[in-house]
Design a protein around this motif. Structure first.
Motif, mmCIF file in Angstrom:
data_model
loop_
_atom_site.group_PDB
_atom_site.id
_atom_site.type_symbol
_atom_site.label_atom_id
_atom_site.label_comp_id
_atom_site.label_asym_id
_atom_site.label_seq_id
_atom_site.Cartn_x
_atom_site.Cartn_y
_atom_site.Cartn_z
ATOM 1 N N ASN A 224 0.827 -1.205 0.000
ATOM 2 C CA ASN A 224 0.000 0.000 0.000
ATOM 3 C C ASN A 224 0.862 1.257 0.000
ATOM 4 N N ALA A 225 0.383 2.275 -0.714
ATOM 5 C CA ALA A 225 1.169 3.504 -0.851
ATOM 6 C C ALA A 225 0.267 4.666 -1.245
ATOM 7 N N PHE A 226 0.786 5.870 -1.046
ATOM 8 C CA PHE A 226 0.159 7.081 -1.559
ATOM 9 C C PHE A 226 0.953 7.534 -2.777
ATOM 10 N N ALA A 227 0.271 8.127 -3.722
ATOM 11 C CA ALA A 227 0.927 8.621 -4.932
ATOM 12 C C ALA A 227 0.323 9.955 -5.330
ATOM 13 N N PHE A 228 1.153 10.804 -5.939
ATOM 14 C CA PHE A 228 0.692 12.077 -6.489
ATOM 15 C C PHE A 228 1.187 12.198 -7.923
ATOM 16 N N THR A 229 0.455 12.971 -8.705
ATOM 17 C CA THR A 229 0.878 13.195 -10.084
ATOM 18 C C THR A 229 2.153 14.039 -10.104
ATOM 19 N N GLU A 230 2.946 13.844 -11.150
ATOM 20 C CA GLU A 230 4.167 14.630 -11.279
ATOM 21 C C GLU A 230 3.854 16.116 -11.409
ATOM 22 N N LYS A 231 2.756 16.440 -12.058
ATOM 23 C CA LYS A 231 2.358 17.840 -12.184
ATOM 24 C C LYS A 231 2.125 18.461 -10.811
ATOM 25 N N THR A 232 1.431 17.734 -9.943
ATOM 26 C CA THR A 232 1.166 18.243 -8.600
ATOM 27 C C THR A 232 2.457 18.365 -7.803
ATOM 28 N N ILE A 233 3.339 17.388 -7.943
ATOM 29 C CA ILE A 233 4.628 17.432 -7.247
ATOM 30 C C ILE A 233 5.426 18.661 -7.671
ATOM 31 N N GLN A 234 5.366 18.975 -8.962
ATOM 32 C CA GLN A 234 6.150 20.096 -9.489
ATOM 33 C C GLN A 234 5.528 21.450 -9.168
ATOM 34 N N THR A 235 4.194 21.510 -9.200
ATOM 35 C CA THR A 235 3.530 22.806 -9.085
ATOM 36 C C THR A 235 2.891 23.068 -7.720
#
Length: 325
Positions: A224-235
């Protein structure tokens, strides 16, 4: 840990506090309204996050109720999905900034060119339950039907569990069911022999007399893990950091309060009932931790062997330390 506080609000004005955000997919998701009556100024950061009805969502929901997200200056639109298929569709369609997911599902995102990164491990487990009195151990499951969602963590867990008795999921009859509630009902109605579910469905099944054949954490399977989009990580890295500070504060709340204090959240948002309250086993909640490289390597190896994931990869390419920087 460098992270501290966390907070979440469903709306920033009185007019919005009773609004439920609309559906994203055919099998509708629900945006969480914890009924908090706290009156805060409007946060400057915004995130949307998809959860499933499982125990790893609890610190997030507690952070919502206690106002920890808004304390940290972030508004989080939590969308609770009943099916991983619908969660994944919402992510692919750009309706979510982040999700509670698993490493196998994540490998399918990356296989299909989705620009998403794992940002932390999360807490939870899966249970393999049998409703057939003649099937009380893994060896006896051979040739019987099992309901789960292929190419997700439950499939991975099933294979690893069957490996302990020199079998694989190919030795079983597969019955697909995306919805977690449907899976437990199939077993209860004797339409399949066994299924794989998280809590609270594990507790519901055990309360109804089902037999537990295996549990993922007993086998040290923690996908199990959490993930975020690269766009969200960058912006929106500050929004993600605020999310995790709030999450950790939710963990503090759980550790320092009795179950009665937050059981209403479990009933309303995750499908728990008073009947299973005394039999539910909760994981030990800890502050968010970075993705475990060994767990990811083993999960991706399984996905690769199954033909689910065919890309070249490195640990650094699939993960982000944005929450811990």
């Amino acid at each position: 840990m460098s992270m501290r506080k966390k907070g979440f609000i469903v709306g920033s004005t009185v007019a919005l506090m009773m609004v439920l955000i609309g559906c994203v997919t055919n099998e509708k998701s629900e945006s969480i309204d914890t009924g908090s009556e706290k009156n805060y100024s409007e946060p400057k950061l915004n995130l949307s996050f998809g959860t499933m009805p499982a125990t790893d969502a609890l610190p997030i929901l507690v952070a919502s109720q206690e106002g920890y997200f808004v304390d940290e200056g972030v508004t989080v639109d939590i969308q609770n999905f009943k099916s991983p298929k619908d969660r994944d569709m919402a992510l692919r369609n750009g309706h979510l900034d982040g999700v509670s997911t698993d490493m196998i599902a994540f490998s399918t995102y990356r296989e299909n060119e989705a620009k998403v990164r794992l940002t932390s491990a999360s807490i939870g487990y899966f249970s393999l339950l049998s409703g057939d009195s003649t099937v009380t151990n893994l060896s006896e499951l051979k040739g019987h039907s099992v309901s789960y969602f292929k190419n997700q963590a439950p499939h991975y867990f099933l294979d690893e569990a069957m490996k302990t008795v020199n079998l694989t999921s190919d030795d079983l009859e597969f019955k697909e069911a995306h919805n977690v509630t449907t899976r437990i009902e199939l077993v209860q109605n004797k339409q399949v022999t066994a299924t794989i579910v998280p809590d609270p469905f594990r507790a519901i099944g055990l309360k109804d007399g089902l037999t537990e054949l295996a549990k993922s954490d007993d086998l040290d399977i923690k996908p199990n893990a959490f993930a975020f989009t690269e766009k969200t990580i960058q912006t929106n890295s500050e929004g993600i950091k605020a999310f995790y500070r709030a999450y950790n504060k939710g963990v503090d709340f759980i550790q320092n309060h009795d179950l009665d204090t937050y059981y209403a959240i479990l009933e309303k948002e995750l499908g728990y009932s008073k009947a299973i309250k005394e039999s539910v086993e909760f994981p030990t909640y800890v502050y968010a931790e970075p993705v475990d490289q060994k767990q990811l390597e083993e999960a991706i190896s399984w996905a690769t062997n199954k033909g689910i994931f065919t890309k070249d990869w490195t640990f650094e390419e699939l993960t982000s330390t944005v929450a811990f920087d």
